[in-house]
Design a protein around this motif. Sequence first.
Motif, PDB file in Angstrom:
ATOM      1  N   LYS A   1       0.816  -1.084  -0.001  1.00  0.00           N
ATOM      2  CA  LYS A   1       0.055   0.039   0.082  1.00  0.00           C
ATOM      3  C   LYS A   1       0.907   1.188   0.063  1.00  0.00           C
ATOM      4  N   ASP A   2       0.404   2.273  -0.899  1.00  0.00           N
ATOM      5  CA  ASP A   2       1.225   3.525  -0.887  1.00  0.00           C
ATOM      6  C   ASP A   2       2.647   3.280  -1.366  1.00  0.00           C
ATOM      7  N   SER A   3       2.847   2.364  -2.219  1.00  0.00           N
ATOM      8  CA  SER A   3       4.141   2.247  -2.461  1.00  0.00           C
ATOM      9  C   SER A   3       4.438   3.163  -3.558  1.00  0.00           C
ATOM     10  N   SER A   4       5.775   3.483  -3.754  1.00  0.00           N
ATOM     11  CA  SER A   4       6.241   4.499  -4.950  1.00  0.00           C
ATOM     12  C   SER A   4       6.999   3.679  -5.960  1.00  0.00           C
ATOM     13  N   ILE A   5       7.360   4.265  -7.170  1.00  0.00           N
ATOM     14  CA  ILE A   5       7.897   3.540  -7.915  1.00  0.00           C
ATOM     15  C   ILE A   5       9.399   2.659  -7.589  1.00  0.00           C
ATOM     16  N   ALA A   6      10.039   3.488  -6.699  1.00  0.00           N
ATOM     17  CA  ALA A   6      11.049   2.713  -6.154  1.00  0.00           C
ATOM     18  C   ALA A   6      10.713   1.613  -5.116  1.00  0.00           C
ATOM     19  N   GLY A   7       9.574   1.987  -4.609  1.00  0.00           N
ATOM     20  CA  GLY A   7       9.219   0.987  -3.362  1.00  0.00           C
ATOM     21  C   GLY A   7       8.722  -0.315  -4.139  1.00  0.00           C
TER      22      GLY A   7
ATOM     23  N   ALA B   1       3.846 -16.221 -11.264  1.00  0.00           N
ATOM     24  CA  ALA B   1       2.939 -15.060 -10.264  1.00  0.00           C
ATOM     25  C   ALA B   1       3.472 -13.958 -10.991  1.00  0.00           C
ATOM     26  N   ALA B   2       2.311 -13.091 -11.157  1.00  0.00           N
ATOM     27  CA  ALA B   2       2.526 -11.793 -11.936  1.00  0.00           C
ATOM     28  C   ALA B   2       2.140 -10.697 -10.926  1.00  0.00           C
ATOM     29  N   LEU B   3       2.740  -9.441 -11.128  1.00  0.00           N
ATOM     30  CA  LEU B   3       2.643  -8.391 -10.167  1.00  0.00           C
ATOM     31  C   LEU B   3       2.016  -7.152 -10.836  1.00  0.00           C
ATOM     32  N   TYR B   4       0.876  -6.608 -10.349  1.00  0.00           N
ATOM     33  CA  TYR B   4       0.513  -5.543 -10.997  1.00  0.00           C
ATOM     34  C   TYR B   4       0.418  -4.152 -10.136  1.00  0.00           C
ATOM     35  N   TYR B   5       0.564  -3.068 -10.809  1.00  0.00           N
ATOM     36  CA  TYR B   5       0.805  -1.849 -10.130  1.00  0.00           C
ATOM     37  C   TYR B   5       0.374  -0.641 -10.864  1.00  0.00           C
ATOM     38  N   PRO B   6      -0.286   0.471 -10.365  1.00  0.00           N
ATOM     39  CA  PRO B   6      -0.412   0.657  -8.935  1.00  0.00           C
ATOM     40  C   PRO B   6      -1.992   0.215  -8.285  1.00  0.00           C
ATOM     41  N   TRP B   7      -2.239   0.653  -7.069  1.00  0.00           N
ATOM     42  CA  TRP B   7      -3.572   0.380  -6.594  1.00  0.00           C
ATOM     43  C   TRP B   7      -4.584   1.184  -7.359  1.00  0.00           C
ATOM     44  N   VAL B   8      -5.811   0.967  -7.200  1.00  0.00           N
ATOM     45  CA  VAL B   8      -6.757   1.502  -7.869  1.00  0.00           C
ATOM     46  C   VAL B   8      -7.802   2.191  -6.961  1.00  0.00           C
ATOM     47  N   GLU B   9      -8.790   3.089  -7.422  1.00  0.00           N
ATOM     48  CA  GLU B   9      -9.537   3.944  -6.713  1.00  0.00           C
ATOM     49  C   GLU B   9     -10.793   3.762  -7.264  1.00  0.00           C
ATOM     50  N   ILE B  10     -11.681   3.445  -6.119  1.00  0.00           N
ATOM     51  CA  ILE B  10     -13.321   3.198  -6.589  1.00  0.00           C
ATOM     52  C   ILE B  10     -14.156   4.229  -5.617  1.00  0.00           C
ATOM     53  N   VAL B  11     -15.343   4.716  -6.209  1.00  0.00           N
ATOM     54  CA  VAL B  11     -16.172   5.141  -5.417  1.00  0.00           C
ATOM     55  C   VAL B  11     -16.528   4.297  -4.256  1.00  0.00           C
ATOM     56  N   ASP B  12     -16.467   4.572  -2.863  1.00  0.00           N
ATOM     57  CA  ASP B  12     -16.682   3.974  -1.756  1.00  0.00           C
ATOM     58  C   ASP B  12     -18.140   3.393  -1.658  1.00  0.00           C
TER      59      ASP B  12
ATOM     60  N   LYS C   1      -4.279   4.955  -8.292  1.00  0.00           N
ATOM     61  CA  LYS C   1      -3.280   5.602  -7.165  1.00  0.00           C
ATOM     62  C   LYS C   1      -2.389   6.492  -7.728  1.00  0.00           C
ATOM     63  N   GLN C   2      -1.395   6.234  -8.606  1.00  0.00           N
ATOM     64  CA  GLN C   2      -0.278   7.035  -9.113  1.00  0.00           C
ATOM     65  C   GLN C   2      -0.707   6.950 -10.852  1.00  0.00           C
ATOM     66  N   ASN C   3       0.021   7.871 -11.389  1.00  0.00           N
ATOM     67  CA  ASN C   3      -0.221   8.207 -12.772  1.00  0.00           C
ATOM     68  C   ASN C   3       1.093   7.375 -13.529  1.00  0.00           C
ATOM     69  N   ILE C   4       0.812   6.248 -14.184  1.00  0.00           N
ATOM     70  CA  ILE C   4       2.093   5.705 -14.941  1.00  0.00           C
ATOM     71  C   ILE C   4       1.969   6.106 -16.052  1.00  0.00           C
TER      72      ILE C   4
ATOM     73  N   GLN D   1       6.863   3.576 -16.957  1.00  0.00           N
ATOM     74  CA  GLN D   1       6.598   2.164 -17.351  1.00  0.00           C
ATOM     75  C   GLN D   1       7.835   1.679 -18.013  1.00  0.00           C
ATOM     76  N   SER D   2       8.668   2.421 -18.557  1.00  0.00           N
ATOM     77  CA  SER D   2       9.905   1.987 -19.233  1.00  0.00           C
ATOM     78  C   SER D   2      11.190   1.352 -17.973  1.00  0.00           C
ATOM     79  N   VAL D   3      10.561   1.993 -16.803  1.00  0.00           N
ATOM     80  CA  VAL D   3      11.556   1.373 -15.610  1.00  0.00           C
ATOM     81  C   VAL D   3      10.951   0.128 -15.130  1.00  0.00           C
ATOM     82  N   LEU D   4       9.294   0.100 -15.269  1.00  0.00           N
ATOM     83  CA  LEU D   4       8.888  -1.109 -14.634  1.00  0.00           C
ATOM     84  C   LEU D   4       8.681  -2.246 -15.460  1.00  0.00           C
ATOM     85  N   ASN D   5       8.392  -2.027 -16.668  1.00  0.00           N
ATOM     86  CA  ASN D   5       8.149  -3.286 -17.433  1.00  0.00           C
ATOM     87  C   ASN D   5       9.320  -4.139 -17.623  1.00  0.00           C
ATOM     88  N   PRO D   6      10.512  -3.575 -17.750  1.00  0.00           N
ATOM     89  CA  PRO D   6      11.731  -4.526 -18.207  1.00  0.00           C
ATOM     90  C   PRO D   6      11.956  -5.643 -16.676  1.00  0.00           C
TER      91      PRO D   6
END
Length: 624
Positions: free
Chosen positions: A392-398, A411-422, A473-476, A481-486
């Motif tokens: 939760k609340d992790s940054s790109i570096a996190g 396993a596969a990892l997806y980022y970031p968190w999503v926002e919904i109307v409560d 939660k974050q705007n990728i 993404q060029s940092v995250l995807n590889p």
Amino acid sequence: MPEYLTPGVYVEETSFRSRSIEGVATSTLGMTGLARYGPVPYFLTPPNWVDPLVMAPPPTLVTSFTEFERAFGGLEPVGEAGLPDRTNYLAYAARAFFANGGRRLYVSRVFAFTQDNGAVALAGNFGQLPVGPNAFFRTRWPGEAGLGFAVKVAFERSKNIVAPGLNGGPPVLRGVLPGAAVETFASEDAIPKGIEPTPPVAANVRIVGKDAQGRLGLIQANGTVTAPAGVITHVTASISVRWGDLRLDTYPGLELGSDHPRSIANVLQPEEPPDEQTLIWFDTGANPPVTPPIAGLVAGLEGLAEWTLLTGSSEGQPVVPADYAGALSDPDDEKKVATGLGALAEQEDIAIVAVPDAVRFPLPQQITITNSLIEHCERPRAYRIGIVDPPKDSSIAGVRGFRSQFDTSRAALYYPWVEIVDPTVRPDPGAPTPLLQLPPSGFAAGIYARSDVARGVHKAPANEVVLGITGFKQNITFDRQSVLNPEGVNALRFFEGRANRVWGARTMSSDPEWKYVNVRRLFLFLEHSIERSTQWAVFEPNNERLWASIRQSIEDFLITVWRTGALLGTKPEEAFFVRCDRTTMTQNDLDNGRMICLIGVAPTYPAEFVIFRIGQWTADSRQA
């Protein structure tokens, strides 16, 4: 060979076809986590029970969020009071899964138990409501939600059920079975009239039984059975169980004697009730159930003419990461039942697994739970892939640091968190819209299922719209993404005019052969389908006839897979090969009962980078 001993004509059935291989389902999700209520395994020995109460329910299958709510409750907070994060991540993930195209979900509820000589103990966690001497309504499963269960009882009375005996014999009862409750009256006029039902007089109520000659009569206080006399009506109870505004269950026409097949004790039993998701059960203080003193039971039920809450429910001890990993069941010890991910391991049709609850823990514990998820998916004969949530609340570096802790193609990892109307908050007019941040695993699992149904498991579950959210939660961006995807972090991105989409399809593996999610899942699909559909070959004569049959079955199956576009090649010979002959087995293999089949397939990889090369071209450069 059949035996032909008597001369005659023999007609025998045979088959000239190869045995077909059926593709397994790939879109079934399994999740484990905290829930407000619902099935959990436990072992309990109530007082005066001959046999212990062994509750070992398998993971519950639900096919809609409505079914999930009925079995496990809604979206309200979970866990014991005082937890820093009581968000019901499991329920929100189930809601997201079905909203994005999911169809089948197995849920293994996590609950913290105390151990008593190796048996799971639940003292103090059940809710209860006294109903006469030694009789209670109890919550069927533990949990704080039981404090919101309320019970209401109404009685129904029939007309006179006494009929004259045959040939001048004694009167007989009609329309009832042993265990039914009846009320005696001096005359027809004494039967209460009116629209509103009137509770029976406890002193006048008896249970129907059989005398020594097998005739129906009334069981008296001393245990004797007497013949019916006067005016008698059949009395049944209608029990309603309410859980706030979430559920209202009504069980009409219940009998009061435990011998009747539709008695309260039989319909509201703990182990296998007719309504498998019933909220409460009726404890008569003994097993097998016995009819409590009828006068006290009727008086106790009459006291529930208005809604009455159960008391005593609690959440037990705080959960720890080991509760999510759980354990496998022990076939030699009924007290050791499967829990957590261990319970999901016993469901063969699960192909996707997630533990959205892991995000409620600090980072070291979340890593521990994620490792348990990966270990679960990498077990032998476990044809499934896990979906991992970032902290939760992790940054790109996190998230890059979190991703670096794992190396697996399962396993596969997806980022970031999503926002919904409560959905649990009613917004005030003019106030900001209440938003809720959630981990993405439930949404991603739904997209897996949607893509599998629409296109097939070979299609990468990416470039798909994420439904039911307001944003991320974050705007990728492209550069982020060029940092995250590889590094194998699948980005969730917003594209102007194209909505919110999954924009990555990589596993968390450093092996380039298993870099893509769809390739890993395609092989899991092939392996599981072949393993399940070739069980007939075990103990068959290990010779050329068996090898040819195996080759034909697998080739037919792979041709079907190739025609769906899952394999490369313009013809089957380019897409796969199947070898099962003397070249794949040595004499030592044959002597030791091993049949070895070699299968090679050419999977299609996703077009992750679509490249158009454009250069200048002039008419005078055209060749004549």
